[in-house]
Design an enzyme around this catalytic site. Structure first.
Site, short mmCIF file in Angstrom:
data_model
loop_
_atom_site.label_atom_id
_atom_site.label_comp_id
_atom_site.label_asym_id
_atom_site.label_seq_id
_atom_site.Cartn_x
_atom_site.Cartn_y
_atom_site.Cartn_z
N CYS A 200 44.02 47.14 53.43
CA CYS A 200 43.65 48.35 52.69
C CYS A 200 44.60 49.48 53.05
O CYS A 200 45.06 50.23 52.20
CB CYS A 200 42.20 48.73 52.97
SG CYS A 200 41.82 48.97 54.73
N CYS B 26 46.69 27.63 16.91
CA CYS B 26 47.61 26.85 17.75
C CYS B 26 49.01 27.44 17.70
O CYS B 26 49.60 27.56 16.64
CB CYS B 26 47.63 25.40 17.31
SG CYS B 26 46.42 24.45 18.21
N CYS C 18 40.52 55.03 43.66
CA CYS C 18 41.22 54.14 42.72
C CYS C 18 40.75 52.69 42.77
O CYS C 18 41.02 51.92 41.87
CB CYS C 18 42.72 54.20 42.93
SG CYS C 18 43.30 53.31 44.39
#
Lengths: 437, 448
Positions: free
Chosen positions: A352, A138, A384
């Site tokens: 794109c 935590c 890529c």
């Protein structure tokens, strides 16, 4: 139907879906509802010493939403249980008695003194619980008091406390790790050295969810001030997957059982954690967002997928992706892929093109013969994958591997059949070269 | 022919009082903030976006939608107003289904375009609620004076852009109120809450525009005098005349002109006081035909039929408008042309229609007739330019004013735009573009 029964460090559950130590497991009422809904196990919300902690009385949670208020990330500043220890122990005992087939693990957090751990372990053992999970994760509140992630960030402390726990208790011990460190393998190694039976990860990530620009305060805001909280939910899954994988493939911790945590929302998320080595998964945000019913599809979906793949038990696929988690230097540099746009699926949004044109390799057209058309220019495409990622249409753009022997139009070189990586690449000054004559 | 009543059944108040407000409420209510966010998120922010190409005013649609998405509706409205100062009205009345939304990639992909029109309204309504004036600042005074004739979409657009450039504009309109078809012609469920008048006020707030109403070209305005006293003139006079059916009985009462009835409807203080026939027949196939048919139906006419002389695919009203008519309960009767308005005692009782056909591209009547009972017959078969108003000095083609790409007429100091020019598309949005282009051209000419 595939057998989803799970044996995780000797703790048996009808399925690998456990509720993580968190608000949903703070009391008998919730846990019983969870078991009725079908959850395989729970890690009871962290117990501490009396007097119980107190929580803020303002917001404990903050969220990141998608546009339709889909909850993508959640953070919290809630502390460990704020109910008396005795009440929790009594309820744990009752629930374990009523639900013997479910996993019931108790999360613990007490100061780093041996006697404190001895005291609480004794009491937990008396409940008949299946095991303990040490909350070294935590990141808020408790860490300011030298507990939680303050322990998880010091491997020596992890090892020390884990050793005490194993020494003074017969119960299986899971060490819950914090992601708020630089190298998660170190605390995992320490847990193992201390004798931990397993690690669970990730706990939540230090986070500020946003800033209220009107009052100039971080969110969630409590009376004009905010403190960092712990981040969880779907947004943290990639970070969690990586940390699980790092531990699973590290030679010194390989084989150490892992309970995977971090944004598990669907059966597929769970399968991914398990493929990377998690023997069980723990869920919180999905349940806190949608209720306990989400487990039904986790069970059903995982089982269906296992049937399709021919797995009859979960241990057949746990860890199966681990051998394929590699280092960059070992990736095959002779593997050459090119993007391919399916013109029938293309809706001509042009994303794109602009992504490639503005930010990458100028390898996608926007006009062909005066017509709006998006085509990959193989001479420029480096494979890529950015176009695939930004395309809004599934499967419209795919990466296609080039066949060995063909010529890469970009480099004008033949695509080699054989694997070759950076370690032997001529551009690498550190390359391993063949021994001199 | 069935006669259900001795005389024509044309009365007001066919509906319970409260139904009028409901029938004439906003066709597409303003999106809630969350709805707008979700809808904006559907936009793909396309490169060289098809929607933007399809917009006659070239609004940067992906940009304004992104600005809604980022919580910047004010910036979004500025993006819109930058290209189209009547972006608020265009958001309401543009046939987006045949413009931006038709080419939206999501229409192409899944038949569900981003609701561009409604998002545009979200942004422009936000801006107009928060701001008293347009986002433009009036330039330094040039001392040049321009007369803009017609305070409809073309004239308002032109006047605003001229004022931005610092010219002094006199904006004349024949009616007692500015707005043109926005105020008097658009179907009322597309422009509720007095929007047209509010938009006029918004546009005029730029300053430098003096509105002069009740000034009609050919009556108390002469083009030659305007040319003499102003540096330039812009004509955005619309089409003041209405085509007639050219059939027997057109002079009978109950034979109506759709355009003037709609104007009455738009200006009516109380729609329950507006008389409407029990049985209505509309002749035409364009937006006006749909507008009058739907609105008479909403006023309580029992039986409304649009009679069009060709097939439904040839109607100028968009498919969306046709569906709107049909779902409102209007019948569309195709391949029928008017032959005569029939009736007795100077009032119509019905219309005789002749079936038509198109055989190998040759259109003709078949000789077969059918008579529909009608208390009102509306003609909505197009409007015409009242040429006499122009004093015979301008080159016209097919009854409309010829202009160049910069909207300059055959007179070097006169520009024109909107429905009155030849080759236009008779849309609010193209009128706005005409006004904008003309203003830029006028500014260039006056700055030279």
């Amino acid at each position: 139907m595939a057998d989803l029964r799970t044996d995780f460090i000797g703790i048996k559950s009808p399925n690998p879906f456990w509720l993580a130590s968190a608000p949903p497991t703070d009391k008998e009422y919730n846990v019983v509802r969870a078991f009725k809904a079908g959850w395989g196990g729970v890690v009871w919300k962290t117990l501490g010493e009396d007097p119980a902690v107190v929580n803020v009385n303002g917001p404990r949670y903050g969220a990141i939403h998608g546009k339709d208020r889909q909850l993508i990330g959640l953070n919290n500043i809630e502390l460990i249980t704020d109910r008396p220890l005795e009440v929790n122990l009594r309820e744990i005992k009752q629930v374990k008695r009523d639900w013997p087939d479910r996993a019931l693990v108790v999360s613990l957090m007490v100061p780093c003194e041996e006697q404190n751990w001895i005291n609480i372990l004794k009491q937990v053992e008396d409940t008949g619980a299946d095991g303990v999970e040490l909350n070294f994760g935590c990141p808020h509140g408790m860490s300011e008091r030298g507990m939680g992630s303050a322990v998880g960030q010091v491997p020596e402390y992890i090892e020390m406390v884990t050793r005490w726990v194993k020494q003074h208790s017969r119960m299986p011990c899971i060490v819950k790790l914090t992601p708020n460190i630089t190298d998660v393998r170190k605390p995992a190694q320490a847990a193992k050295a201390g004798g931990a039976d397993a690690v669970s990860l990730i706990n939540t990530i230090n986070s500020i969810m946003g800033v209220d620009l009107d009052v100039m305060s971080p969110a969630p805001t409590v009376d004009g001030k905010g403190a960092h909280g712990g981040y969880c939910g779907p947004a943290v899954k990639p970070i969690a997957l990586n940390m699980v994988a790092e531990i699973a493939r590290d030679p010194s911790t390989h084989g150490l059982p892992i309970s995977g945590i971090g944004g598990v929302t669907t059966w597929r998320d769970a399968a991914e954690f398990m493929a990377l080595g998690a023997g069980s998964v723990q869920v919180c945000t999905a349940a806190m967002t949608y209720g306990f019913k989400v487990v039904e599809d986790m069970i059903d979906g995982l089982s269906d997928w296992m049937d399709q793949k021919g797995y009859t038990s979960v241990d057949q696929f746990v860890g199966n992706a681990v051998p394929n988690v590699s280092d960059w230097q070992y990736l095959n540099l002779n593997y050459i892929a090119k993007a391919k746009i399916d013109q029938d699926l293309c809706i001509q949004c042009g994303r794109c093109h602009i992504a490639c044109e503005d930010t990458s390799h100028q390898a996608i057209t926007n006009m062909v013969n005066g017509e709006r058309r998006f085509e990959v220019i193989d001479e420029e495409c480096v494979g890529c994958n950015l176009c695939v990622n930004v395309c809004p249409v599934e499967d419209c753009i795919t990466m296609e591997a080039m066949t060995p022997g063909s010529i890469d139009p970009r480099t004008k070189k033949t695509v080699e059949k054989d694997y070759a990586n950076w370690t032997t690449h001529p551009n690498n000054p550190m390359a391993v070269t063949e021994a001199a004559e | 022919m069935t006669q259900t009543k001795a005389g024509p059944d044309i009365v007001a108040g066919r509906l319970p009082e409260d139904v009028y407000a409901e029938n004439f409420s906003d066709l597409h209510p303003l999106l809630e903030s969350h709805e707008a966010q979700v809808e904006a998120d559907r936009c793909y922010f396309c490169y060289d976006a098809p929607c933007m190409q399809a917009c006659p005013t070239s609004i940067d649609i992906p940009q304004f939608i992104r600005q809604i998405s980022t919580g910047n509706p004010t910036g979004s409205a500025k993006t819109i107003f930058d290209q189209n100062i009547l972006g608020g009205m265009c958001a309401r009345v543009c046939p987006t289904e045949t413009l931006c939304e038709q080419v939206c990639v999501r229409e192409v992909a899944e038949g569900k375009p981003v609701k561009i029109g409604q998002l545009q309204r979200y942004a422009t309504d936000h801006y107009m609620a928060e701001n008293d004036t347009t986002p433009f600042t009036r330039g330094a005074a040039t001392g040049k004076k321009v007369a803009v004739i017609g305070a409809g979409p073309a004239g308002l657009s032109c006047a605003h852009r001229l004022a931005v450039h610092g010219h002094d504009v006199s904006l004349f309109d024949a009616r007692e109120k500015a707005g043109g078809l926005n105020e008097f012609g658009i179907a009322s469920y597309k422009s509720v809450d007095n929007f047209a008048a509010r938009e006029v006020e918004f546009i005029l707030s730029i300053g430098g525009i003096e509105l002069k109403t009740g000034m009609r070209l050919g009556e108390n305005l002469e083009l030659s005098e305007l040319r003499a006293s102003y540096d330039a003139v812009f004509l955005g006079i619309g089409l003041g005349g209405v085509n007639s059916l050219g059939v027997e009985g057109e002079d009978k009462s109950g034979s109506m002109d759709a355009v003037s009835y709609i104007a009455d409807l738009r200006q009516a203080k109380d729609l329950s006081k507006l008389p409407v026939g029990r049985r209505v027949v509309v002749i035409g196939g364009g937006m006006t035909a749909v507008d009058i048919a739907v609105q008479t139906k909403l006023l309580g006419a029992e039986d409304v039929t649009i009679a069009y002389r060709r097939g439904q695919d040839r109607m100028n009203a968009s498919e969306y408008e046709q569906h709107l008519a049909q779902t409102t309960g209007v019948k569309i009767m195709t391949w029928a042309q008017p032959k005569a308005l029939v009736g007795a005692n100077g009032a119509i009782a019905g219309i005789e229609l002749e079936r038509t056909q198109d055989q190998d591209g040759s259109f003709s009547g078949t000789g077969e007739t059918i008579t529909l009972p009608a208390d009102m017959v509306f003609k909505a078969v197009g409007q015409t330019l009242v040429q006499t108003d122009l004093g015979g000095s301008l080159t016209l083609e097919k009854g409309r004013i010829v202009v160049g790409d910069d909207r300059q007429t055959s007179l070097a100091d006169v520009w024109a735009g909107g429905d009155c020019i030849f080759g236009g598309e008779d849309l609010t949005v193209t009128a706005v573009e005409d006004g904008k282009i003309a203003a830029e051209s006028i500014n260039a000419a006056l700055s030279a």
